[in-house]
Design a protein around this motif. Structure first.
Motif: not given
Length: 977
Positions: A342-350, A362-376
């Motif tokens: 679909h010719s869509l650009e990617s956005v990296s997170v981790i 707001h989540f910069s530097g958090l470990k990925r699974f620590e960020a999970r709870s804050k995002i929820l």
């Protein structure tokens, strides 16, 4: 089928041992036949001691183009990180059996050993070692000092696998041993990369890769273990103090852009990646979203504060969750492919360290699974979190670090494979390469017909550093591949048209599979043309689990870089599991090492090994408990000493081509007892020679008048040698070992040897024939055994005459074998009746045979002495009276097949047992069994399909069996009247 076996026994011996044996005269043979020279029982440690050292000292041979009858193979290189495991032992034993068999057939064998540097595995081990001993990471040390530590560890500890292979009896060409990072291999690896780069087959591109955040490296698919989770499950993830819960499905709401009252709920197992969502996708035929088909719809991203499109794609699974899925191409393989469509650009997170990237403030530097709870929490506060519920899922883990795999977009080097894959497909289709078993051809065609580009970059320090340089001038830059920095400078100046350039070498190393894929030619000094003297290999033997990862890649690169296939045959063995069919795992406590089987070990020692794994961080606390429990259940008394030969024989007793091979320690110990049986048979044979004053090797089969049982065992020997030869040629080792076990155990030791005792005891004319037959069977039988059990075979052969040229067609006698089999069935029936009624020697048992006809009389009359020996009765009498049989004259009476009935008479001490079934009851049971068997045969022969499809010989055998069953049934009924 006639088989003529030219036995070349001494090709397996060391030169010093050859000369010693060849110089033996009759007096020397007498010396070696003395029972004082052979131990009373089989002791594997004594037999195997130092033999592998002698074998490894054998001078290597250099192959030239003018010599014929060469056989070439390489040992797939075990990782240099540890000791031999059972999978290695199976593979190495299979190959050793093949090589020893080829030597017996007169081939000069080149079997090249080596070890693999095992990039990730080795680096992880050394990193753990340094961290534990010095509390330092590799980054603390720096690349150069860390690599020095790895080389030091390799030189100190890396030879254990080689020692294990030698102890296993592998007859490898140790003088030509290679290491996948030695100078010869390094040069080949660099040159291969450069040539493929120059042809445009290696390119650098940004793509999604398997990423281990704890290793900070891409890893191959084979280093990814997927575990199935049925619901919420806590998993220990490296770098986290608390366990992380997986096995949940999260429903998150996306509001429509401009219409906040409407929303689409998506389902995901990874809410932390919502930061990188670039679209929401639904199936075009999903009626739940039909109202959005005719118009372009956007959704509002709750964290990036920008609209993302709703798209339609047929790859979306309508049954998953709500049928709407979030698309995060920077962290999901399926999403990555969908985004490209679909010719869509990617956005990296981790990040590569497993942390949220800085742009997500707001989540910069958090470990990925620590960020999970804050995002929820954030989604809940925005009233966008709809539901969390249990969910079955597959969780990918790094097999080395046990970290949860992250999929990350980053620049990597890729090999374009499809063109080479098409050539590999054709090589199998036209027979230039043959796969064994043939059933793997379908996998070969399926995998290679859709062969994705191969990521060969690894972000490690230990390995072959990629020979690629980023060259920069004032106005431009480009990547250059070169074997050296000097060559890179020269190429860069020419291509950039500038003398003023800077070079920066890629710090990454190559995937270990890349270097190992070159082995069939790199170990023979490619690119020098001398490699063609040994290329292609005759056989490549390895596990079926790496058919694609290694075998296919060897084929692709071999054909591309040399113009020819790398090997003619590929033999694929199964995966070794425990006795219950479970994959061996330290956490299950079912891991068995070759050394434990060979030398034996206690339960405590096995538990200590598990505890050591726990202390080094390999096993967690819960896994240690499971391990202890599993060890206690499977090995309550530890593992008994079995010896190397028993281990090898057991491994080859399975169909090695099966998908899984269930290894049972108990079976291995049984095979040790089997080898002791052969040992004792050799002692008996030497004692028999001494008793009749014969030297071992005196006399020949052609010059002696042989008895029927002598001829029978030689016929069985001829058949066994034929089966072994055919089985080894077709890699059906289990058929060969079964034939050998049946011959030595059942035919030779339990039957023939027992029938020779009266003749040898008398010392008459029969004795010489027995002695020559005994020593011939042992000599030739051990020769056939030697590829599987080289240690005991060599040990016992020194007491026996050297194997002779043996034309099996001269000794095969199917009619005699059928006749003796009938006699053995009668003996078994007699022994069973004695056993059930507890008739022993003290009861002076005598057997009276009542033949059914004159033909039966003629057969039975020839074997009365043999039957006496085999039934352990005082006498076997063939009754020829025409008077009716009186059962009252005998203590016990029954039938024994279609040839005869029999009665057993005893002295007055015998009393029928009070408990158990009477003779009449036992005959009733036999009658019932025979009638069922007759019904089965009658049903088969009355079937129209059988009459049309079965051969004339098969139909004849079935009708003969029916007649025999009818005769025996008639006889039993007569006994009951």
């Amino acid at each position: 089928m006639q088989t003529f076996i030219k036995l070349n026994y001494y090709q397996l011996k060391l030169p010093c041992f050859i000369s010693k044996i060849r110089s033996l005269n009759s007096t020397s043979y007498r010396k070696y036949s003395s029972l004082n020279k052979i131990a009373q029982g089989y002791q594997p440690k004594d037999v195997e001691s130092n033999k592998y050292i002698k074998w490894s000292e054998k001078p290597s041979q250099t192959k030239t183009t003018t010599e014929k009858h060469w056989f070439t193979m390489i040992l797939p290189p075990p990782n240099v990180t540890g000791n031999l495991h059972l999978g290695h032992a199976l593979m190495a034993t299979i190959q050793d059996v093949i090589c020893r068999h080829k030597r017996q057939k007169g081939y000069q064998v080149q079997w090249i050993p080596g070890t693999d540097h095992a990039g990730i595995a080795t680096q992880v081990v050394v990193e753990k070692k340094i961290l534990k001993e010095r509390q330092l990471s590799r980054h603390d040390l720096g690349r150069e000092e860390f690599l020095n530590e790895v080389w030091k560890w390799k030189n100190e500890k890396g030879h254990s696998i080689v020692d294990d292979l030698k102890r296993l009896g592998c007859s490898l060409d140790w003088n030509n041993e290679y290491f996948t990072m030695d100078k010869k291999q390094s040069r080949a690896v660099n040159l291969a990369f450069v040539r493929l780069f120059n042809e445009g087959l290696i390119k650098r591109k940004k793509a999604l890769v398997n990423w281990s955040c704890s290793l900070e490296s891409a890893i191959s698919d084979i280093e990814v273990d997927s575990i199935e989770i049925s619901g919420p499950t806590e998993i220990k993830v490296p770098g986290y103090d608390k366990n992380i819960t997986f096995g949940q499905l999260y429903n998150l709401a996306y509001r429509l852009h401009g219409e906040e009252s409407q929303e689409i709920v998506v389902s995901t197992t990874r809410p932390e990646t919502i930061l990188g969502d670039i679209a929401v996708a639904v199936h075009p035929d999903d009626e739940r979203y039909s109202q959005y088909r005719e118009k372009q719809t956007f959704l509002w991203h709750p964290f990036r504060n920008q609209p993302i499109p709703l798209i339609f794609d047929s790859s979306v699974d309508r049954e998953f969750g709500t049928g709407a899925v979030k698309i995060t191409p920077a962290h999901d393989k399926n999403d990555f492919e969908l985004a490209k469509r679909h010719s869509l650009e990617s956005v990296s997170v981790i990040s590569e360290k497993g942390q949220i990237l800085p742009e997500f403030v707001h989540f910069s530097g958090l470990k990925r699974f620590e960020a999970r709870s804050k995002i929820l929490d954030s989604l809940a506060s925005q009233e966008l979190l709809r539901e969390i519920r249990p969910h079955s899922m597959s969780l990918p883990l790094c097999s080395r670090s046990k970290d949860v795999i992250e999929y990350i977009l980053r620049p990597q080097w890729f090999v374009h494979c499809q063109g080479m894959a098409n050539e590999a497909i054709q090589a199998v289709r036209d027979g230039r390469i043959q796969l064994h078993p043939k059933s793997f051809e379908n996998d070969w065609f399926r995998w290679l017909s859709d062969c994705h580009d191969w990521c060969i970059s690894r972000q490690l320090w230990w390995g072959h550093q990629i020979p690629a340089y980023l060259a920069k001038s004032k106005d431009s830059e480009l990547w250059i591949a070169a074997e050296s920095q000097e060559e890179a400078v020269e190429k860069a100046q020419k291509q950039l048209n500038s003398k003023n350039i800077s070079l920066e070498r890629d710090p990454d190393v190559l995937d270990t599979w890349f270097s190992s894929s070159l082995l069939p030619f790199s170990i023979f000094n490619w690119p020098s043309e001398e490699f063609r003297q040994s290329y292609p290999l005759d056989v490549m033997e390895t596990g079926h689990d790496i058919l694609f990862f290694w075998v296919a890649r060897m084929t692709m690169l071999g054909m591309k870089l040399t113009g020819d296939v790398p090997f003619r045959n590929v033999l694929l063995n199964g995966i070794v599991c425990d006795a219950h069919g479970r994959k061996m795992s330290k956490s299950l406590g079912n891991v068995v090492t070759p050394q434990q089987v060979i030398y034996g070990t206690s339960l405590k020692s096995m538990q200590d090994d598990a505890l050591q794994s726990h202390n080094s961080g390999v096993l967690g606390a819960d896994e240690l408990k499971k391990s202890f429990k599993g060890l206690q259940k499977m090995f309550p008394s530890g593992i008994p000493e079995c010896g190397t030969d028993a281990l090898r024989f057991t491994l080859c007793s399975h169909n090695i081509k099966s998908h899984f091979i269930n290894f049972d320690v108990a079976e291995c110990y049984t095979n040790k007892l089997f080898l002791n049986k052969i040992w004792q048979a050799t002692r008996y044979t030497l004692g028999a020679h001494e008793k009749v004053n014969m030297t071992v090797g005196e006399g020949s089969l052609e010059n002696l008048e042989l008895e029927l049982m002598d001829k029978w065992i030689l016929s069985r020997l001829a058949d066994t040698l034929e089966v072994c030869e055919n089985s080894l040629e077709n890699y059906n080792f289990h058929t060969a070992t079964a034939a050998l076990k049946n011959f030595f155990y059942t035919n030779f030791c339990d039957v023939y040897l027992e029938t020779t005792k009266p003749g040898i005891s008398d010392g008459g004319s029969k004795a010489k024939g027995h002695c020559v037959t005994l020593s011939t069977c042992l000599s030739l039988g051990l020769q056939a055994m030697s590829p599987f059990t080289p240690f005991i075979s060599e040990e016992l052969q020194q007491f026996l005459p050297k194997p002779i040229d043996f034309d099996s067609s001269l000794y095969k006698n199917s009619q005699l074998e059928t006749e003796v089999n009938e006699i053995l069935d009668i003996c078994q029936a007699i022994r069973q009746l004695k056993s059930r009624n507890k008739v022993s020697k003290k009861h002076s048992p005598k057997v009276h045979l009542f033949a059914q006809n004159k033909e039966a009389i003629n057969i039975l009359n020839k074997y009365l002495l043999e039957m006496k020996a085999l039934t352990l009765c005082n006498e076997v009498i063939l009754e020829t009276t025409s008077n009716p049989i009186s059962k009252e004259d005998y203590s016990l009476f029954s039938t024994a097949g279609h040839l005869c009935s029999f009665g057993i008479s005893t002295n007055s001490e015998f009393k029928l047992p009070q408990s158990g079934k009477s003779g009449k009851d036992l005959n009733n049971l036999k009658l019932e069994r025979l009638q069922k068997e007759l019904e089965k045969y009658l049903e088969r022969t009355s079937n129209e399909g059988f009459r049309k499809s079965a051969s004339e010989a098969v139909q004849k055998r079935n009708f003969e069996k029916i007649q025999q069953l009818e005769v025996e049934i008639k006889n039993i009924k007569a006994l009951q009247s």
